[in-house]
Structure formats: C-alpha cells, structure tokens
Design a protein around this motif. Structure first.
Motif, PDB file in Angstrom:
ATOM      1  N   THR A   1      27.123 -28.260 -76.142  1.00  0.00           N
ATOM      2  CA  THR A   1      27.864 -29.425 -76.599  1.00  0.00           C
ATOM      3  C   THR A   1      27.877 -29.400 -78.117  1.00  0.00           C
ATOM      4  O   THR A   1      26.871 -29.655 -78.751  1.00  0.00           O
ATOM      5  N   THR A   2      29.002 -29.046 -78.687  1.00  0.00           N
ATOM      6  CA  THR A   2      29.033 -28.811 -80.124  1.00  0.00           C
ATOM      7  C   THR A   2      30.440 -28.987 -80.653  1.00  0.00           C
ATOM      8  O   THR A   2      31.418 -28.961 -79.914  1.00  0.00           O
ATOM      9  N   ASN A   3      30.536 -29.173 -81.936  1.00  0.00           N
ATOM     10  CA  ASN A   3      31.821 -29.142 -82.608  1.00  0.00           C
ATOM     11  C   ASN A   3      32.239 -27.680 -82.667  1.00  0.00           C
ATOM     12  O   ASN A   3      31.596 -26.881 -83.339  1.00  0.00           O
ATOM     13  N   THR A   4      33.287 -27.302 -81.977  1.00  0.00           N
ATOM     14  CA  THR A   4      33.607 -25.882 -81.810  1.00  0.00           C
ATOM     15  C   THR A   4      33.959 -25.197 -83.117  1.00  0.00           C
ATOM     16  O   THR A   4      33.639 -24.025 -83.308  1.00  0.00           O
ATOM     17  N   THR A   5      34.622 -25.890 -84.046  1.00  0.00           N
ATOM     18  CA  THR A   5      34.977 -25.241 -85.303  1.00  0.00           C
ATOM     19  C   THR A   5      33.732 -24.967 -86.136  1.00  0.00           C
ATOM     20  O   THR A   5      33.603 -23.901 -86.742  1.00  0.00           O
ATOM     21  N   ASP A   6      32.794 -25.900 -86.167  1.00  0.00           N
ATOM     22  CA  ASP A   6      31.551 -25.671 -86.888  1.00  0.00           C
ATOM     23  C   ASP A   6      30.751 -24.559 -86.228  1.00  0.00           C
ATOM     24  O   ASP A   6      30.173 -23.703 -86.899  1.00  0.00           O
ATOM     25  N   TYR A   7      30.709 -24.566 -84.908  1.00  0.00           N
ATOM     26  CA  TYR A   7      29.969 -23.545 -84.166  1.00  0.00           C
ATOM     27  C   TYR A   7      30.512 -22.160 -84.502  1.00  0.00           C
ATOM     28  O   TYR A   7      29.759 -21.240 -84.820  1.00  0.00           O
ATOM     29  N   ASP A   8      31.820 -21.993 -84.440  1.00  0.00           N
ATOM     30  CA  ASP A   8      32.424 -20.690 -84.709  1.00  0.00           C
ATOM     31  C   ASP A   8      32.169 -20.230 -86.139  1.00  0.00           C
ATOM     32  O   ASP A   8      31.876 -19.061 -86.384  1.00  0.00           O
ATOM     33  N   SER A   9      32.297 -21.139 -87.101  1.00  0.00           N
ATOM     34  CA  SER A   9      32.154 -20.747 -88.491  1.00  0.00           C
ATOM     35  C   SER A   9      30.735 -20.307 -88.805  1.00  0.00           C
ATOM     36  O   SER A   9      30.515 -19.480 -89.691  1.00  0.00           O
ATOM     37  N   ILE A  10      29.752 -20.850 -88.077  1.00  0.00           N
ATOM     38  CA  ILE A  10      28.363 -20.453 -88.288  1.00  0.00           C
ATOM     39  C   ILE A  10      28.058 -19.169 -87.535  1.00  0.00           C
ATOM     40  O   ILE A  10      27.588 -18.175 -88.089  1.00  0.00           O
ATOM     41  N   LEU A  11      28.352 -19.167 -86.230  1.00  0.00           N
ATOM     42  CA  LEU A  11      27.966 -18.042 -85.394  1.00  0.00           C
ATOM     43  C   LEU A  11      28.747 -16.778 -85.724  1.00  0.00           C
ATOM     44  O   LEU A  11      28.207 -15.669 -85.683  1.00  0.00           O
ATOM     45  N   TYR A  12      30.013 -16.929 -86.044  1.00  0.00           N
ATOM     46  CA  TYR A  12      30.860 -15.784 -86.336  1.00  0.00           C
ATOM     47  C   TYR A  12      31.071 -15.585 -87.838  1.00  0.00           C
ATOM     48  O   TYR A  12      31.955 -14.842 -88.246  1.00  0.00           O
ATOM     49  N   GLY A  13      30.273 -16.258 -88.648  1.00  0.00           N
ATOM     50  CA  GLY A  13      30.416 -16.119 -90.096  1.00  0.00           C
ATOM     51  C   GLY A  13      30.138 -14.698 -90.552  1.00  0.00           C
ATOM     52  O   GLY A  13      29.458 -13.930 -89.865  1.00  0.00           O
ATOM     53  N   PRO A  14      30.654 -14.297 -91.702  1.00  0.00           N
ATOM     54  CA  PRO A  14      30.449 -12.930 -92.193  1.00  0.00           C
ATOM     55  C   PRO A  14      28.977 -12.625 -92.422  1.00  0.00           C
ATOM     56  O   PRO A  14      28.174 -13.515 -92.727  1.00  0.00           O
ATOM     57  N   ILE A  15      28.608 -11.364 -92.259  1.00  0.00           N
ATOM     58  CA  ILE A  15      27.231 -10.925 -92.481  1.00  0.00           C
ATOM     59  C   ILE A  15      26.854 -11.178 -93.937  1.00  0.00           C
ATOM     60  O   ILE A  15      27.588 -10.819 -94.854  1.00  0.00           O
ATOM     61  N   VAL A  16      25.698 -11.802 -94.134  1.00  0.00           N
ATOM     62  CA  VAL A  16      25.194 -12.003 -95.486  1.00  0.00           C
ATOM     63  C   VAL A  16      24.545 -10.693 -95.921  1.00  0.00           C
ATOM     64  O   VAL A  16      23.519 -10.281 -95.380  1.00  0.00           O
ATOM     65  N   ASP A  17      25.145 -10.044 -96.907  1.00  0.00           N
ATOM     66  CA  ASP A  17      24.858  -8.638 -97.195  1.00  0.00           C
ATOM     67  C   ASP A  17      24.107  -8.465 -98.520  1.00  0.00           C
ATOM     68  O   ASP A  17      24.655  -8.686 -99.598  1.00  0.00           O
ATOM     69  N   TYR A  18      22.842  -8.042 -98.402  1.00  0.00           N
ATOM     70  CA  TYR A  18      22.039  -7.698 -99.582  1.00  0.00           C
ATOM     71  C   TYR A  18      21.651  -6.221 -99.545  1.00  0.00           C
ATOM     72  O   TYR A  18      20.605  -5.842-100.054  1.00  0.00           O
TER      73      TYR A  18
END
Length: 223
Positions: A34-51
C-alpha cells in the motif's frame, strides 16, 4: 521512465497480479504494497548512486564527493536525500565498511530498502558483518577482492532475500568445493558469479554438505 510526480496523492492497493507482473524478481518483496506508486517507483527504480573509481579509502570520503553522473539524473527529496535503493562503490581502495549504515542513512531517503550494492574491485579481506544489517539486500557484488576463507560465506546465509552474489576473482574461488559450498550455505541464491544456479548445483551442494557435516564444527554465528 518519466520523472516521478512526488506531489501525487493517489494512494492505491496494488492487486496481486500487478505485483507479480510489474516488479522484477530482484526487487524486495517485503516492502508494504500500500503505497504512493509514483514515490515507490522513483525510489525503487531510481538511478544507481555511483561512487566507483573515486579513489576512496574509507566510506566517509563519499560525503566529500558527489556521485558520478549517469544517463539518468539523480532525484532528490526536499531534504536532499537520494531516491534510490542501489549503491556502487566498485574500483576503489576500500578494505572495510565502517560507517556504511551512517552513509546510507545520509544519502538515501529510504536506507532500509537498499537491495543492490557493488563492492567489486576493492581490497576487502572478509565479508564485513555490517552487510548482515542490510536486511533487504538481494544483489551483492564482491568479485575482485581479497576474501580467502569459505566460512565467510556463512554470514550471508542470514539475509533472507539474497538472490545474486559474485565472488569470482577472490582467492576463495580457487578452493575445492567453492561453488558447492556457497550454494549449500546460501540456499536462497538464484545466481552465483553471473551463472544461474541449476538443480545439479543444488544436488552436488547437498551431497557435499551431508558429507562434511560431521567433519567440521558448527558454523560460526554472526550478529
């Protein structure tokens, strides 16, 4: 994928068939549906944080730098937290993960959702126990390090969602029974060293585990 509209107030209960069809099998399964789908997608499918390739000696050094840019722009919350669940720290000079919890707590809007971490081509001599605290971890890349003892794999057995592991390029890869030991120790794995774990792999691992059960002391416990 279009940028997420974080102002949306449409809250939905995802149906079971949508859960199975729309999410890749590598993603965490214990996140509330049960979640806000747009927020869920932007977090879960967000770009890899690359160091990667940043000559890092310690994890706190990341905070002095900005992540490497990629094809997709990073998305931030109002308090400057990154919308992502994956972290790349490959090709540095790291030998321990001191400060990992603090780092992901500072970087990520949802640090407990971290499910993918790339630690390849560093100088880790062991599997750092701090990884056990990443309870949603599913994909772990540790190839090209200095890990030389098979019992180090025992630590990862406690991660219930672990699906993909890479260990090739470590000294431990040359040990007899390497693949079978890992398959038998972490039965939830689906892939090892980018190779799908077959029924035959599991059968051989079961035989080896049965054969060695009475020859070695109980596995070490890690907290």
């Amino acid at each position: 994928m279009a940028a997420a509209d974080t102002t949306s107030t449409d809250w939905v209960q995802w149906p079971s068939n949508h859960r199975q069809d729309s999410l890749d099998s590598s993603l965490p399964r214990n996140i509330a549906w049960t979640t806000n789908t747009t927020d869920y997608d932007s977090i879960l499918y967000g770009p890899i944080v690359d160091y990667s390739f940043r000559n890092l000696d310690t994890l706190p050094d990341c905070l002095k730098l900005t992540p490497r840019p990629g094809f997709r722009q990073y998305q931030y919350t109002e308090d400057k937290k990154l919308k992502s669940c994956s972290l790349r720290l490959s090709n540095n000079r790291l030998c321990d993960l001191s400060g990992l919890n603090q780092l992901i707590g500072i970087l990520f809007v949802e640090p407990t959702r971290l499910f993918w971490i790339d630690l390849s081509f560093n100088s880790f001599p062991i599997i750092d126990p701090v990884l056990i605290q990443c309870s949603n971890l599913q994909i772990l890349n540790l190839h090209g390090n200095q890990i030389s003892e098979l019992f180090q794999m025992d630590k990862l057995a406690t991660l219930p969602h672990m699906r993909s592991l890479t260990m090739h390029g470590n000294p431990v890869e040359l040990m007899k029974g390497y693949r079978s030991y890992i398959v038998g120790t972490i039965p939830q794995l689906k892939s090892l060293d980018y190779s799908f774990i077959t029924k035959q792999d599991r059968s051989i691992a079961a035989v080896l585990k049965s054969f060695t059960r009475h020859k070695h002391p109980a596995r070490r416990k890690y907290k």
